[in-house]
Design a protein around this motif. Structure first.
Motif, mmCIF file in Angstrom:
data_model
loop_
_atom_site.group_PDB
_atom_site.id
_atom_site.type_symbol
_atom_site.label_atom_id
_atom_site.label_comp_id
_atom_site.label_asym_id
_atom_site.label_seq_id
_atom_site.Cartn_x
_atom_site.Cartn_y
_atom_site.Cartn_z
ATOM 1 N N PHE A 188 -6.616 2.068 7.365
ATOM 2 C CA PHE A 188 -6.127 1.507 5.901
ATOM 3 C C PHE A 188 -5.812 2.537 5.030
ATOM 4 O O PHE A 188 -4.660 2.393 4.342
ATOM 5 N N SER A 189 -6.412 3.721 5.058
ATOM 6 C CA SER A 189 -6.280 4.526 4.234
ATOM 7 C C SER A 189 -4.734 5.202 4.070
ATOM 8 O O SER A 189 -4.284 5.407 3.387
ATOM 9 N N ALA A 190 -4.310 5.555 5.592
ATOM 10 C CA ALA A 190 -2.935 5.912 5.702
ATOM 11 C C ALA A 190 -1.880 5.104 5.640
ATOM 12 O O ALA A 190 -0.923 5.171 4.897
ATOM 13 N N VAL A 191 -2.201 3.699 6.026
ATOM 14 C CA VAL A 191 -1.258 2.861 5.814
ATOM 15 C C VAL A 191 -1.170 2.325 4.316
ATOM 16 O O VAL A 191 -0.026 2.090 3.782
ATOM 17 N N ALA A 192 -2.245 2.224 3.811
ATOM 18 C CA ALA A 192 -2.039 1.991 2.014
ATOM 19 C C ALA A 192 -1.050 3.108 1.378
ATOM 20 O O ALA A 192 -0.415 2.706 0.630
ATOM 21 N N GLY A 193 -1.421 4.263 1.775
ATOM 22 C CA GLY A 193 -0.679 5.369 1.225
ATOM 23 C C GLY A 193 0.971 5.174 1.610
ATOM 24 O O GLY A 193 1.635 5.419 0.769
ATOM 25 N N ALA A 194 1.109 4.678 2.797
ATOM 26 C CA ALA A 194 2.449 4.608 3.155
ATOM 27 C C ALA A 194 3.188 3.533 2.594
ATOM 28 O O ALA A 194 4.200 3.353 2.061
ATOM 29 N N ILE A 195 2.475 2.556 2.211
ATOM 30 C CA ILE A 195 2.810 0.976 1.573
ATOM 31 C C ILE A 195 3.158 1.626 0.234
ATOM 32 O O ILE A 195 4.225 1.134 -0.457
ATOM 33 N N ILE A 196 2.517 2.345 -0.459
ATOM 34 C CA ILE A 196 2.659 2.773 -2.108
ATOM 35 C C ILE A 196 3.619 3.512 -2.022
ATOM 36 O O ILE A 196 4.582 3.514 -2.972
ATOM 37 N N ALA A 197 3.893 4.361 -0.838
ATOM 38 C CA ALA A 197 5.175 5.362 -0.929
ATOM 39 C C ALA A 197 6.314 4.777 -0.756
ATOM 40 O O ALA A 197 7.280 5.378 -0.595
ATOM 41 N N GLY A 198 6.452 3.487 -0.247
ATOM 42 C CA GLY A 198 7.713 2.626 0.246
ATOM 43 C C GLY A 198 8.143 3.070 1.426
ATOM 44 O O GLY A 198 9.360 3.441 2.000
#
Length: 295
Positions: A188-198
């Motif tokens: 989740f940590s990596a995926v959430a960061g990716a979602i926030i980054a677009g």
């Protein structure tokens, strides 16, 4: 690899995180007792690997920390809640966490249960009230965090872990436990960061596979430290897994076999990063840190 860039980044993350978490607890309109119990475990230190992973992912896309700090705080709250509940007499019955008395030893079982409940629910409030995120991002991140922390993730992994106590599990059964109990929040940590980054769906997929592998590497290293670690450094007794007749990577693969598996998953994680075409230096060093960490 000297990990200099990562250590400098982690220092900044920890400083920012401590400030944000402290402010988040202070501004709660709640009885001081529950605020104290929540703050006690939040401020007990720890590696802060999950928030670091989220913010390092943002960094890879050239995004500022401010866009992910609230989600990083929420993530640390969920992780801390799980530790408080894991330590309870009905679960692992631990007296020490990060070298300090566990929450229930200080506040009693009832307040510890409520402190964990408070942190879990407050985490979703933090994300919902984050003004830097779009409505679509909030909904997706809340959904993914609920999945990662719930019966299809961390809770399910914890149940499987308890059901597997005093049994010799297969390596597949052990991996299921760790992919869920530990790995889902890291993913989740990596995926959430990716979602926030677009990020694109392809980039999210690669980061998800990267995080899955460092999640397994993280747990294998934990199992190795339970044999080779020093109690004063890791903050809890060593040899507890063997004493509890618990299946671990060293018990199933031998210590050397566990170390081989650790490097296998670390290298696989780094392979995923090569196809991203981003500044992944921090993410590479984070994978390396898991291999060499001593607590």
């Amino acid at each position: 690899m000297d990990l200099h860039k990562l250590r400098s980044f982690m220092k900044k993350v920890n400083e920012r995180l401590e400030t944000e978490l402290s402010q988040a607890i202070v501004k709660l309109h709640a009885p001081q007792k529950i605020k104290d119990a929540m703050a006690y475990s939040l401020q007990a230190g720890g590696k802060r690997i999950r928030p670091t992973l989220l913010l390092a992912t943002l960094h890879a896309f050239g995004k500022e920390m401010k866009y992910g700090i609230k989600t990083a705080c929420a993530l640390e709250m969920v992780h801390t809640y799980s530790l408080i509940h894991d330590d309870l007499p009905a679960m692992d019955n631990d007296d020490l966490r990060r070298g300090k008395p566990t929450n229930h030893k200080v506040f009693g079982e009832a307040y510890s249960i409520l402190a964990g409940d408070g942190l879990l629910t407050y985490s979703f409030q933090m994300i919902a009230q984050d003004s830097t995120l779009t409505s679509e991002q909030k909904v997706k991140i809340i959904e993914l965090l609920a999945i990662a922390a719930g019966p299809e993730g961390m809770v399910g992994g914890q149940v499987a872990d308890m059901l597997g106590e005093k049994q010799e599990l297969s390596i597949e059964e052990l991996e299921y436990i760790h992919r869920n109990k530990t790995g889902k929040l890291l993913t989740f940590s990596a995926v959430a960061g990716a979602i926030i980054a677009g990020a694109s769906s392809e980039q999210i997929d690669l980061l998800e596979k990267y995080a899955e592998n460092i999640g397994l590497a993280f747990q294998i290293r934990d199992d190795i430290l339970d044999i080779e670690g020093k109690e004063e450094i890791i903050g809890k007794p060593v040899g507890s897994d063997e004493g509890n007749v618990k299946s671990t990577y060293p018990s199933l693969l031998t210590l050397d076999g566990a170390k081989e598996r650790l490097h296998y998953h670390t290298n696989l994680a780094k392979d995923m990063l090569r196809d991203l075409n981003l500044d992944t230096k921090l993410l590479e060093e984070l994978a390396e840190l898991i291999v060499v960490r001593n607590h």
